[in-house]
Design a protein around this motif. Structure first.
Motif, PDB file in Angstrom:
ATOM      1  N   ILE A   1      11.728  -5.257  -8.723  1.00 46.82           N
ATOM      2  CA  ILE A   1      10.512  -4.740  -8.086  1.00 46.82           C
ATOM      3  C   ILE A   1      10.638  -3.248  -7.798  1.00 46.82           C
ATOM      4  O   ILE A   1       9.766  -2.448  -8.146  1.00 46.82           O
ATOM      5  N   ILE A   2      11.748  -2.871  -7.171  1.00 50.12           N
ATOM      6  CA  ILE A   2      11.946  -1.467  -6.797  1.00 50.12           C
ATOM      7  C   ILE A   2      12.064  -0.592  -8.043  1.00 50.12           C
ATOM      8  O   ILE A   2      11.669   0.580  -8.027  1.00 50.12           O
ATOM      9  N   GLY A   3      12.573  -1.168  -9.116  1.00 50.45           N
ATOM     10  CA  GLY A   3      12.706  -0.427 -10.360  1.00 50.45           C
ATOM     11  C   GLY A   3      11.380   0.024 -10.944  1.00 50.45           C
ATOM     12  O   GLY A   3      11.344   0.914 -11.808  1.00 50.45           O
ATOM     13  N   THR A   4      10.284  -0.560 -10.480  1.00 51.08           N
ATOM     14  CA  THR A   4       8.956  -0.164 -10.962  1.00 51.08           C
ATOM     15  C   THR A   4       8.345   0.967 -10.134  1.00 51.08           C
ATOM     16  O   THR A   4       7.295   1.499 -10.503  1.00 51.08           O
ATOM     17  N   PHE A   5       8.980   1.340  -9.024  1.00 53.45           N
ATOM     18  CA  PHE A   5       8.425   2.383  -8.158  1.00 53.45           C
ATOM     19  C   PHE A   5       8.766   3.762  -8.728  1.00 53.45           C
ATOM     20  O   PHE A   5       9.930   4.061  -9.002  1.00 53.45           O
ATOM     21  N   GLU A   6       7.778   4.590  -8.846  1.00 56.56           N
ATOM     22  CA  GLU A   6       8.003   5.941  -9.351  1.00 56.56           C
ATOM     23  C   GLU A   6       8.799   6.773  -8.347  1.00 56.56           C
ATOM     24  O   GLU A   6       8.520   6.770  -7.149  1.00 56.56           O
ATOM     25  N   GLY A   7       9.825   7.463  -8.842  1.00 55.17           N
ATOM     26  CA  GLY A   7      10.614   8.322  -7.978  1.00 55.17           C
ATOM     27  C   GLY A   7      11.587   7.583  -7.079  1.00 55.17           C
ATOM     28  O   GLY A   7      12.104   8.146  -6.114  1.00 55.17           O
ATOM     29  N   VAL A   8      11.846   6.303  -7.385  1.00 57.78           N
ATOM     30  CA  VAL A   8      12.792   5.505  -6.603  1.00 57.78           C
ATOM     31  C   VAL A   8      13.784   4.866  -7.574  1.00 57.78           C
ATOM     32  O   VAL A   8      13.394   4.330  -8.615  1.00 57.78           O
ATOM     33  N   ARG A   9      15.071   4.919  -7.244  1.00 60.32           N
ATOM     34  CA  ARG A   9      16.083   4.378  -8.149  1.00 60.32           C
ATOM     35  C   ARG A   9      17.076   3.507  -7.388  1.00 60.32           C
ATOM     36  O   ARG A   9      17.596   3.906  -6.338  1.00 60.32           O
TER      37      ARG A   9
ATOM     38  N   PRO B   1       5.133  -6.056  -2.754  1.00 56.91           N
ATOM     39  CA  PRO B   1       5.696  -4.879  -3.439  1.00 56.91           C
ATOM     40  C   PRO B   1       5.119  -3.549  -2.964  1.00 56.91           C
ATOM     41  O   PRO B   1       5.855  -2.586  -2.762  1.00 56.91           O
ATOM     42  N   GLU B   2       3.795  -3.485  -2.758  1.00 56.49           N
ATOM     43  CA  GLU B   2       3.194  -2.213  -2.337  1.00 56.49           C
ATOM     44  C   GLU B   2       3.642  -1.826  -0.929  1.00 56.49           C
ATOM     45  O   GLU B   2       3.826  -0.643  -0.617  1.00 56.49           O
ATOM     46  N   GLN B   3       3.848  -2.833  -0.072  1.00 58.77           N
ATOM     47  CA  GLN B   3       4.333  -2.551   1.275  1.00 58.77           C
ATOM     48  C   GLN B   3       5.803  -2.145   1.240  1.00 58.77           C
ATOM     49  O   GLN B   3       6.237  -1.289   2.013  1.00 58.77           O
TER      50      GLN B   3
END
Length: 253
Positions: A24-32, A111-113
């Motif tokens: 899930i987090i892997g889909t967030f832009e600018g987050v690794r 996920p958005e939260q």
């Protein structure tokens, strides 16, 4: 590789939780996601990977989450830590707040939260899931009433969380003075904040812009002498402001 990306480490004993969060987090832009591990491996991974944000399970069989929290907070460059909970560990949550946790998230957070929470934490803020807000704050306040905590407060000791422990027998005079200086609108914002609402949610509740809510929250922090939302919520509960602050929230300023 984006060097400016927010670096996240996930610590949980359940493989499905770890891998699910990683995906899930892997889909967030600018987050690794820089590390995924169990409790016993957390300190070593944190020292090697230097995460900005750690999502840490409260209960793990191999290593207690509170112990891991203490280890992480003792690092020279400690990461911001948010506890992951299944909403059944009141004592653990209040202990985590005293131990320096900056957030409390449910494992079923949308996920958005989750994305919002990670960005807020990386930016120096605090996050708390609405469903655990009262559990966390009431547990913290109740713990502050224990004899040992009261004695520490009388000597001017300050827990890691930043709010002095207060005895049940008397109010926090400094806090009472500060909260007495709040405007009616600031009390409304504080009450909703203490209930676990985000700035956007508070804005919708009060029919004001999110930027206006942010301004109110910044002023609240200054008046209350706190550093984040969790500490502000604790202060509100210590002073019995939550019920009065949320009354009539839909009136205009």
């Amino acid at each position: 590789m984006n060097e400016s990306a927010i670096r996240v480490m996930i610590v949980d004993d359940e493989v499905l939780i770890r891998e699910g969060l990683r995906r899930i987090i892997g889909t967030f832009e600018g987050v690794r996601v820089v590390a995924v591990c169990q409790g016993v491996e957390a300190l070593g991974e944190a020292e090697r990977q230097r995460p900005d944000v750690v999502l840490l399970d409260v209960r793990m069989p191999d290593r207690d989450g509170l112990g891991v929290l203490a280890d992480l907070r003792a690092l020279e460059r400690p990461p911001v830590v948010a506890m992951l909970t299944a909403f059944d560990a009141e004592e653990h949550l209040s202990e985590a707040l005293h131990g320096g946790a900056s957030g409390f998230l449910l494992k079923d957070t949308a996920p958005e939260q989750l994305e919002y929470a990670i960005r807020e934490l990386a930016d120096g803020g605090s996050v708390i899931a609405p469903r655990v807000a009262r559990t966390v704050v009431s547990g913290y306040v109740n713990r502050a009433g224990r004899p040992g905590e009261a004695a520490a407060a009388s000597e001017g000791a300050r827990p890691v969380g930043g709010i002095p422990a207060q005895p049940r027998s008397g109010p926090d005079r400094a806090g009472a003075t500060a909260t007495g200086e709040l405007t009616a609108r600031e009390r409304q914002v504080l009450g909703l904040l203490a209930a676990g609402l985000s700035n956007t949610e508070i804005g919708k509740e009060l029919y004001i812009a999110t930027t206006t809510v942010k301004d109110h929250v910044s002023v609240l922090f200054g008046k209350l002498g706190v550093a984040n939302r969790v500490q502000a919520a604790v202060r509100a509960h210590q002073q019995g402001l939550v019920s009065s602050a949320t009354a009539g929230t839909r009136r205009t300023a």
